[in-house]
Structures are given as structure tokens and as C-alpha cells.
Design an enzyme around this catalytic site. Structure first.
Site, PDB file in Angstrom:
ATOM      1  N   ASP A  72       0.816  -1.222   0.000  1.00 26.25           N
ATOM      2  CA  ASP A  72       0.000   0.000   0.000  1.00 26.25           C
ATOM      3  C   ASP A  72       0.844   1.262   0.000  1.00 26.25           C
ATOM      4  OD1 ASP A  72       0.797  -0.841   2.646  1.00 26.25           O
ATOM      5  OD2 ASP A  72      -0.425   0.784   3.454  1.00 26.25           O
ATOM      6  N   GLU A 138       0.243  -1.335   5.605  1.00 25.77           N
ATOM      7  CA  GLU A 138       1.295  -0.976   6.558  1.00 25.77           C
ATOM      8  C   GLU A 138       1.056   0.436   7.094  1.00 25.77           C
ATOM      9  OE1 GLU A 138       5.047   0.912   7.899  1.00 25.77           O
ATOM     10  OE2 GLU A 138       3.826   1.491   6.204  1.00 25.77           O
TER      11      GLU A 138
HETATM   12 ZN    ZN Z   1       6.589   2.529   4.088  1.00 23.36          ZN
END
Ligand code: ZN
Length: 473
Positions: A72, A138
């Protein structure tokens, strides 16, 4: 593998939507890419992907090496820029040795990690078995790393490709926990003849409660509590206290509504206090300033005893660095952030967050905050604990990366740890004994429009990665 091949793949990745929480298109791309290249690929129900490359001929005896990055990206754009992250390719330019997205985030955090993995997987380098692990979300809470099950990858050594400073090797990160204290209070009438004054502290720089906790910046909540504590002797009544925002941000502003007998005198003392702040933070936080004004009357104030307990606890609450690392110079090991205060409906909620690369020290710090607020009569809970990664200066992969770096570039890399979270901390909890390191090319302005990637640093990053992968055994 060359930096050109990595850059070409990254350019393709800039066309694939991958906002945190909406990684479907990039996950599908990775799965198809593996199939197209005849590589084995595992996914889990969260959306994590593991693409596996068999050992090269004659390299079957070498232990598996894990390369890891996140799928992401943070999607931010300039307010007036028309753009849809769910379908539009990221617009970028290459100028002055940088690849730059001027109006949006570039997503080199961590698209360049994805590109490096794919370039390596399809290269003809001779090495042991590789597992390339691509996590999801994340940026919004490390959901993929958090949900990953034991056994999703089998290697015992992991290289995380989510760092932003070429020439630096990261070997540790902080774990954290939020500690939230809630006071209950009743109200009483504002005393006859008292007037309401609104006190404001703002203009402070704030910043990240991990990366910036050692910068000596003003914490507006802490400073407001400090003033109110000294003001108590003049017979103050507390009506409202509001400051700070997110648990992971240093409080930039704070306001308090108080009722006092002599408003002009209170305002005058607050101005004097503001001058102290200006002097104390002249270097680290010169923008901090105070303002005060009388406001319309109010009927009810917090009962005196409760107000006293709230103000005293906030004035006593630690904020900042608790301990520095004895292994890595300049690394904050343990800290606490007095993050936010909100009042209403008979409750005063104080949010704090603690960090440490040593889990027992994280818990000690959280306990210290708990003990303080419990003494003051608040109810205290701990939320969202996550583990850290304690630096191991004798790590095998660290020695290898260090030697490789010196051989390639003639200088020693800096070995560092960060006082913020990395997915590595979560892996360590599930894969005990995992030997890890993190490095990457130089990125600037990540998470904001204008994010950029330094191309010269990409050359060095790619050379180092390839050499380490080839040398690993
Ligand atoms: Zn990162």
C-alpha cells in the site's frame, strides 16, 4: 538486476491503484505477475502475498532469504489538484536526479520496495531460495503484518525494503502502547463575582511522537497544565481543558476555560508565562505563543477537588525521552507522549502513548503513567500494544550488509535504529529469532504531495541489495 530495471517496474506500479485498505489491484497484479513468471505464490485471507523463487543451481544448501515490503501507499494530494487515487496513474517527472510527484504522493514508499523484489525475482542472479513478502495496509496500522500467520514465510533472515535513507542500515524499531486515563467529575456553580477567561497555547511545531520526541519541542498540553497548576493558588475554577489530537502526535495547541476572581491579573500572569515559554523554546520551538481573553459567563465548573486532581496529574505527567539506547548512539530507547485531553459529560479523558525498542521498558513506562493517573483517581486502560525490535549489533545479516557496503562504495554505512514502528517488530513476535535488517534508497517528503526518490541513491540501493542477496549463505 539493474536500477533501470527496478525503475521501469516502479513506473508500471505507479499506474496500479494501491491506497491502504484498497490494495486489491496491486495484490491481483502481484499474483498474476508470479503466474506469468512461473513462480510459486502464496496469499492469505488478509491480502499478504509471498512469491517464492527456488534456489539457483548449486545453491540449494543456502538458507532461504526473505525480502519484504508493503503493497500500500499513503494517498495524499494537493487540495486543488483533481485526482482519483482509485484509478488515475500517479503523475511524476524526472528532474535534477530525482523522480518527483509534484501534486500527489509518489508511492515510492514502498513501491520501490515492490519493484526491487520483482526485478530481483526475474533477474538471472545466482542465489539461494528467495521469498518475497508483500504486506498490506502498513501505513494505516500494519494490518497485514499484524494478521500474518506463523509459517506464511519460512526464511529465518529478512531484509525489509521500507527505509528512506540510503547509506543507513536499520537494525531496530520501537514498540508502543497507548495509555488512556479517564477522570469522572461532578460540577458546581461558578463562584459569584468570578469571570471566565479562555487561555490558549498554540503555534508549537508538534511532530511525530516517535521521530520528533527528542527534539525538545513544546507540548502545549503539558505547558497549559503547568500554568494552571501555578494559577490554582489564586482560586481558579476549571470549566474546560482541550488540547492535542492523535496519540502519535505531539500536542501543538491547547485551550483552557477557567473562572477567576481577577481576570486581568490572570491574563497578565499568562502573558508573563508566555514570555517564559518563548525564552525556553527559543531554539527548539520558536513559534509557540500564548493568548488570553475574557469570555461570556458560564454557570457550571468542574468540582474543585476533581479539577485539582486533573490539573495536578497533567502537570506531573512525564512527556519526552525517558532513556537513550546504550548500544546505538543517539537512539531514543524509551519515551512517553502526553498526547491529548478532552472534557465533556462529566469525563476528562487523557490520552498518552509510550514507545520503546525494549518491551519490558515500554511496559514500565506505561505502568509509570498508569500509576500516576491512578493516584490522582482516574481509571486507566492500555490500548493497542505493539512490539518493538531490539537492535542486535552482532546480527549476521548486519555484518554481511556492512561488509558488502564497504566493498561496493568504500565507506562504512551508518547503523541505526528508529524510535518509531516498523513491521519488523510484528514479525519478530511471530517468527522469534528472525534476523532482520532494513534499508532502502533515499526518499524525501514521504506521505505528502511532492514525495521524491533520489535516482543516484537507487543505483546504490540496487547494487547493495543484489550483492547481499548473492553473498548471503
Ligand atoms: Zn513505508
Amino acid at each position: 538486476m539493474t536500477s533501470e530495471s527496478v525503475l521501469e517496474i516502479f513506473k508500471t506500479i505507479t499506474t496500479i491503484p494501491r491506497e491502504s485498505g484498497h490494495e486489491g489491484p496491486i495484490t491481483a497484479y502481484l499474483v498474476k505477475w508470479a503466474a506469468d513468471h512461473g513462480l510459486k505464490c502464496k496469499t492469505d485471507s488478509t491480502g499478504n502475498v509471498n512469491i517464492i523463487r527456488k534456489a539457483s543451481r548449486g545453491k540449494g544448501h543456502i538458507p532461504t532469504l526473505v525480502l519484504q515490503c508493503h503493497q500500500d501507499m499513503v494517498c495524499e494530494k494537493k487540495a486543488d489538484f483533481e485526482f482519483d487515487f482509485s484509478k488515475d496513474p500517479i503523475p511524476y517527472v524526472i528532474e535534477d536526479g530525482w523522480m518527483v510527484a509534484k501534486d500527489t504522493t509518489l508511492g515510492a514508499d514502498d513501491g520501490i520496495g515492490i519493484a526491487a523484489c520483482l526485478a530481483l525475482l526475474e533477474s538471472d542472479i545466482s542465489c539461494g531460495r528467495l521469498e518475497c513478502v508483500f504486506t498490506i495496509s502498513e501505513e494505516t496500522g500494519m494490518d497485514g503484518a499484524e494478521a500474518m500467520k506463523q509459517g506464511f514465510f519460512s526464511g529465518k533472515t529478512l531484509i525489509n525494503l521500507d527505509s528512506e535513507d540510503e547509506g543507513q542500515l536499520f537494525i531496530g524499531c520501537a514498540g508502543g502502547v497507548n495509555t488512556v486515563a479517564t477522570f469522572s467529575y461532578g460540577t458546581e456553580p461558578v463562584k459569584p463575582g468570578y469571570s471566565c477567561v479562555k487561555l490558549v497555547i498554540d503555534g508549537a511545531q508538534g511532530g511525530h511522537s516517535g521521530d520528533d520526541i527528542d527534539k525538545g519541542r513544546a507540548n502545549a498540553v503539558q505547558q497549559m497544565a503547568r500554568f494552571l497548576y501555578t494559577e490554582k493558588k489564586h482560586g481558579l475554577q476549571l470549566l474546560d481543558f482541550k488540547g492535542g489530537n492523535k496519540p502519535n502526535a505531539i500536542a501543538r495547541d491547547c485551550s483552557a476555560l477557567v473562572a477567576v476572581k481577577d481576570p486581568d491579573a490572570t491574563i497578565e500572569r499568562f502573558k508573563v508565562f508566555g514570555a517564559f515559554l518563548k525564552a525556553e523554546f527559543a531554539t527548539s520551538d520558536p513559534g509557540v505563543c500564548v493568548s488570553a481573553k475574557t469570555v461570556g459567563s458560564s454557570a457550571q465548573a468542574v468540582k474543585a477537588r476533581a479539577a485539582g486532581r486533573i490539573i495536578s496529574a497533567l502537570a506531573a505527567c512525564p512527556h519526552g525521552v525517558e532513556a537513550m539506547s546504550q548500544d546505538i548512539s543517539g537512539l531514543v530507547e524509551t519515551s512517553s507522549n502526553l498526547a491529548a485531553v478532552r472534557m465533556g459529560d462529566g469525563k476528562c479523558v487523557v490520552t498518552t502513548s509510550q514507545r520503546s525498542s525494549v518491551m519490558s521498558a515500554r511496559d514500565m513506562m506505561a505502568q509509570k503513567i498508569e500509576a500516576l493517573f491512578t493516584c490522582a483517581g482516574a481509571k486507566v486502560v492500555h490500548k493497542f500494544p505493539y512490539p518493538g525490535w531490539k537492535p542486535d549489533v552482532n546480527s549476521h545479516i548486519l555484518q554481511l550488509c556492512r561488509e558488502s557496503y564497504k566493498k561496493l562504495f568504500g565507506t562504512a554505512p551508518l547503523v541505526k535504529a528508529i524510535h518509531a514502528g516498523l513491521e519488523c517488530g510484528l514479525f519478530l513476535e511471530k517468527f522469534p529469532g528472525l534476523d532482520m535488517i532494513s534499508f532502502g534508497p533515499t526518499l524525501r517528503g514521504v506521505h505528502a504531495p511532492g514525495e521524491k526518490l533520489e535516482l543516484a541513491s537507487l543505483d546504490k540501493f540496487v547494487a547493495l541489495l543484489e550483492d547481499v542477496v548473492c553473498q548471503f549463505e
